[in-house]
Design a protein around this motif. Structure first.
Motif: not given
Ligand code: SF4
Length: 233
Positions: A31, A37, A124
Motif C-alpha cells: 500500500c 485505523y 482519507k
Molecule cells: S486502510 Fe490505508 S494503509 Fe490500510 S490498506 Fe487501506 S489505504 Fe492502505
C-alpha cells in the motif's frame, strides 16, 4: 505476468453498498498509504503472500465459485499498485468486479476503468495520518471519483470516521465532493464508524450529526463493518 497476492478467499462483504453480498476477495499486497485505523496492516507489506500468475489466480477464483456469488472484491493493500496485472487478469475474467481503492492513483485507475463494474473509494481524513500532504491526496481521490463516474461505474465513497473526528471535517469533505465531482447527485457517501463499536459508546449522536451534515449534499448512509459481527473475514 506475476505479482504478490496476499490472500484469495470467499466471504460476505461487510462494508459499503454491496453489504451482505457473497464475494471472492482478492487481496493484493502493498500500500502507498499508512492509515492509523488500517485493519489489514499486514497487507501493507509488498512481499506478503504468494507470487502468482494471472492464470494461477484465475484457477483459485474458479475453485471458490459458489451459487450465491455476486462479484469479486479487488482489495488490499492498494490493488491499483498492480494495475497492469489487474488489467491482464480482468480481461480474461467474466465475473463482475468491485474495486476497493484509496483513490490516490488516478493514472493507474484509468488503465482498468473499462474492466470493473463497481468501485468503492476510501476518502482519507487529515486525522488518518495517511500521508503528510493530505490536500494533494484529496485532489487525487476527487480525480479518481470523476473518472469512475464519467465511465458510468457504480461508485460509492467511504469515510472511516473516528470518535475524535470533527463534524466540520466531514462537512468539508462532503462539500468538496459536491464542488469538484461532476454529476454527483446520486453519489452515495458511506460514513463508516471505526471498529470496534464499543469506542462509540455514548458518542452515537455524533454519527447522527455527521449524517445530517453529509445529507445536505449527498446520498448518505451510516454503515459499520458488519463482517465483524458475523465473525467472518
Ligand atoms: S486502510 Fe490505508 S494503509 Fe490500510 S490498506 Fe487501506 S489505504 Fe492502505
Amino acid at each position: 505476468m506475476k505479482t504478490h497476492v496476499s490472500e484469495v478467499f470467499s466471504s460476505i462483504q461487510g462494508e459499503g453498498k454491496l453489504l451482505g453480498r457473497r464475494q471472492i476477495f482478492i487481496r493484493f499486497s502493498g500500500c502507498n498509504l499508512n492509515c492509523n485505523y488500517c485493519d489489514t496492516p499486514e497487507s501493507r507489506d509488498p512481499d506478503r503472500g504468494e507470487y502468482i500468475s494471472t492464470d494461477e489466480l484465475q484457477g483459485r477464483v474458479e475453485n471458490l465459485i459458489t451459487p450465491d456469488l455476486h462479484s469479486l472484491a479487488l482489495t488490499g493493500g492498494e490493488p491499483l499498485l498492480h494495475s497492469d496485472y489487474l488489467k491482464e487478469f480482468l480481461q480474461n475474467n467474466s465475473i463482475d468486479a468491485l474495486l476497493e481503492t484509496n483513490g490516490s492513483l488516478p493514472d493507474e485507475l484509468s488503465k482498468i476503468l473499462d474492466l470493473i463494474r463497481y468501485a468503492s473509494v476510501d476518502i482519507k481524513l487529515p486525522e488518518h495520518e495517511a500521508v503528510p500532504r493530505w490536500n494533494s491526496l484529496l485532489d487525487n481521490e476527487l480525480k479518481s471519483i470523476n473518472l469512475l463516474i464519467e465511465e458510468g461505474i457504480n461508485t460509492y465513497c467511504k469515510l472511516v470516521v473516528l470518535p475524535s473526528t470533527k463534524i466540520d471535517t466531514v462537512d468539508f469533505i462532503a462539500s468538496k465532493i459536491v464542488q469538484e465531482v461532476e454529476n454527483n447527485s446520486k453519489l452515495p457517501l458511506i460514513i463508516q464508524p471505526e471498529s470496534p463499536l464499543t469506542n462509540w459508546q455514548s458518542k452515537q449522536d455524533k454519527l447522527l450529526e455527521m449524517s445530517e451534515k453529509v445529507g445536505r449534499y449527498l446520498d448518505v448512509l451510516v454503515i459499520p463493518q458488519v463482517h465483524k459481527f458475523l465473525n467472518v473475514r
